[in-house]
Scaffold this active site. Structure first.
Site, PDB file in Angstrom:
ATOM      1  CE  LYS A  35      57.955  92.689  83.795  1.00  0.00           C
ATOM      2  NZ  LYS A  35      57.451  93.837  83.024  1.00  0.00           N
ATOM      3  CE1 TYR A 252      74.671  69.348  64.899  1.00  0.00           C
ATOM      4  CE2 TYR A 252      74.547  70.643  66.923  1.00  0.00           C
ATOM      5  CZ  TYR A 252      74.369  69.447  66.244  1.00  0.00           C
ATOM      6  OH  TYR A 252      73.862  68.369  66.906  1.00  0.00           O
TER       7      TYR A 252
HETATM    8  C1  PLP Z   1      58.322  94.944  83.627  1.00  0.00           C
HETATM    9  C2  PLP Z   1      57.794  96.228  84.039  1.00  0.00           C
HETATM   10  C3  PLP Z   1      58.526  97.062  84.922  1.00  0.00           C
HETATM   11  C4  PLP Z   1      59.945  96.777  85.333  1.00  0.00           C
HETATM   12  O1  PLP Z   1      60.807  97.212  84.310  1.00  0.00           O
HETATM   13  P1  PLP Z   1      62.406  97.122  84.448  1.00  0.00           P
HETATM   14  O2  PLP Z   1      62.907  97.695  83.183  1.00  0.00           O
HETATM   15  O3  PLP Z   1      62.723  95.648  84.567  1.00  0.00           O
HETATM   16  O4  PLP Z   1      62.774  97.864  85.658  1.00  0.00           O
HETATM   17  C5  PLP Z   1      57.911  98.213  85.367  1.00  0.00           C
HETATM   18  N1  PLP Z   1      56.662  98.535  84.973  1.00  0.00           N
HETATM   19  C6  PLP Z   1      55.962  97.788  84.101  1.00  0.00           C
HETATM   20  C7  PLP Z   1      54.600  98.216  83.681  1.00  0.00           C
HETATM   21  C8  PLP Z   1      56.496  96.617  83.595  1.00  0.00           C
HETATM   22  O5  PLP Z   1      55.797  95.878  82.724  1.00  0.00           O
END
Ligand code: PLP
Length: 366
Positions: A35, A252
Site C-alpha cells: 500500500k 531559518y
Molecule cells: C499496513 C498494514 C500492515 C503492515 O504493517 P507493517 O507494520 O508495515 O508490517 C498489515 N496489516 C494491515 C491491516 C495494515 O494496514
C-alpha cells in the site's frame, strides 16, 4: 548536471527481506503489503521484484490494484479497506480482487450486487478502529451463508500493540472468543507480530515495514539485528561548504548558534524532497561515509550539516575535510532510516512514504 539528490532502490534487498519473512513464518502464506505506493518505493517495481516469490499483494488503493493486473500480476490482491462505494464492486469481480469487509453496509452491498468473490472479514479485537464486533460477526456469517456470495471467507484482525509492551495476548484472547467454533482461515500478523509472536502467524502473514528493511520496533531491536537490509537509500551531495565563527547562526530562524568556530556543509536535500522538516539539530547524517549531525532547521531544498570534527580524507598534503561534491547519505545503506526517524520523533514508515516525486529514483537489482 542534474540536482544530485536521488533515492537508490535495491530490489535484491527487498527480496532478501521477503526471504526473512519466509524463514520466520515458515508455515504461513505471505501477503506482501505494498500500500501507499509500496511505502514510497514504487508499487509497480516492488510488485515486479516480488512476484516470483510472494503469495499475494495487499493494498489500500484499487487503482494500484488494477494497474498491477494490467501489467500481468497474477497473485491474489487484497484490498484492506474493501470498497468505499457500492459502485466499485464490479471492479472486484472484473479484476479478481479480494475485499476486506469491515462494516455492515459493505456486507449488504456485496449481497445486493450478487457477486461471488473471496472475501476477508475484519474483526475488531481491541484496536477499535475498523472491524466487526462479536455480534455483528455472527450475523454477517449467517447472512453471507444464506446469500451464498462468498467464494471463501478468511478472518483477519490487526494488532494495536504488537511492537509495544502490551503485545498481542489480549487481542488473541478476544479473537479466539469471537471465532470459537468456526474453522475459518486466519490472517493476523503485521511485521511486529510476525517477528515477536509466532502464535500469530496463522494462515497468512501481512508484513509491510520489514520488507522495506526497517525495524517494526527500533527501540527494541535494530533492522540489522533482525537480518533486514535497507531497500531505499536517500543520498545527495554537499553543494556548499563554509566556515562560521562563534556566535553565527545557521538557517531559518537562526535556531542553531555556533559556540565555537565551525565548518558546515550545505546538502541538496530539504523537506520538499521528503526529508522531515521537524528533524532537529543533531539528527544523524553520513558525509563521505562519516557519521555527523544536521544543524538548524531543514529548509525546503537544503539542510546544513556539521563538518567540524570530520576526519580529513585523501592522502598526505592533499588530505582535506569533505568538500563540495562529497556524497551525503540521508538514510539507507550505512545509516538506518530508523536512527533518523527516532531522532526526528517519527517512524521509518513516514520517512519512506514521504519521499517526494521530484527525487530521482535509481533502481538496482543485484
Ligand atoms: C499496513 C498494514 C500492515 C503492515 O504493517 P507493517 O507494520 O508495515 O508490517 C498489515 N496489516 C494491515 C491491516 C495494515 O494496514
Amino acid at each position: 548536471m542534474s540536482r544530485p539528490i536521488h533515492a537508490r532502490l535495491d530490489w535484491a534487498a527487498l527480496r532478501h527481506n521477503h526471504a526473512r519473512v519466509r524463514q520466520v513464518a515458515n508455515h504461513s502464506n505471505i501477503w506482501s503489503v505494498i500500500k501507499a505506493n509500496a511505502y514510497g518505493h514504487g508499487v509497480l517495481s516492488a510488485a515486479r521484484a516480488l512476484e516470483d516469490v510472494t503469495d499475494g499483494f495487499t493494498l489500500i488503493e484499487i487503482d494500484s490494484a488494477i494497474a498491477l493486473r494490467k501489467v500481468g500480476i497474477r497473485q491474489p490482491i487484497l484490498l484492506l479497506e474493501g470498497f468505499y462505494q457500492a459502485d466499485e464492486l464490479p471492479l472486484f469481480a472484473e479484476w479478481e480482487l479480494t475485499p476486506v469487509l469491515h462494516t455492515l453496509w459493505q456486507v449488504d452491498a456485496l449481497i445486493a450486487a450478487k457477486l461471488h468473490v473471496p472475501i476477508y472479514l475484519k474483526l475488531d479485537t481491541g484496536m477499535h478502529r475498523l472491524g466487526f464486533t462479536a455480534d455483528e460477526f455472527t450475523q454477517v456469517l449467517a447472512r453471507l451463508e444464506a446469500a451464498g456470495c462468498a467464494a471463501s471467507i478468511t478472518v483477519m484482525t490487526h494488532f494495536a500493540d504488537a511492537d509495544e509492551d502490551r503485545g498481542i495476548a489480549e487481542q488473541m484472547r478476544c479473537l479466539r472468543a469471537m471465532t470459537n467454533g468456526h474453522a475459518l482461515p486466519l490472517s493476523l500478523a503485521n511485521s511486529a507480530a510476525l517477528l515477536r509472536f509466532p502464535e500469530s502467524h496463522a494462515d497468512w502473514v501481512r508484513p509491510g515495514i520489514m520488507l522495506y528493511g526497517a525495524s517494526p520496533f527500533p527501540a527494541r531491536q535494530s533492522a540489522e539485528s533482525l537480518g533486514l537490509k535497507p531497500v531505499m537509500t536517500l543520498a545527495s551531495e554537499l553543494i556548499g561548504v563554509r566556515d562560521i565563527a562563534a556566535g553565527d547562526r545557521v538557517g531559518y530562524g537562526g535556531t542553531f548558534v555556533a559556540e565555537q568556530p565551525m565548518r558546515i556543509g550545505i546538502v541538496a536535500c530539504g523537506y520538499a524532497d521528503g526529508y522531515p522538516r521537524h528533524a532537529p539539530t543533531g539528527t544523524p547524517v553520513l558525509v563521505g561515509g562519516q557519521r555527523t549531525r544536521t544543524l538548524g532547521r531543514v529548509s525546503m531544498d537544503k539542510l546544513c550539516v556539521d563538518l567540524t570534527y570530520l576526519e580529513k580524507v585523501g592522502d598526505g598534503e592533499t588530505a582535506a575535510t569533505p568538500a563540495i561534491g562529497t556524497k551525503v547519505t540521508l538514510w539507507g545503506e550505512g545509516l538506518p532510516a530508523d536512527d533518523v526517524a527516532t531522532a526526528a520523533g517519527t517512524v521509518a514508515y513516514e520517512l519512506f512514504c514521504a519521499l517526494a516525486p521530484r527525487v530521482l529514483v535509481i533502481e538496482v537489482d543485484e
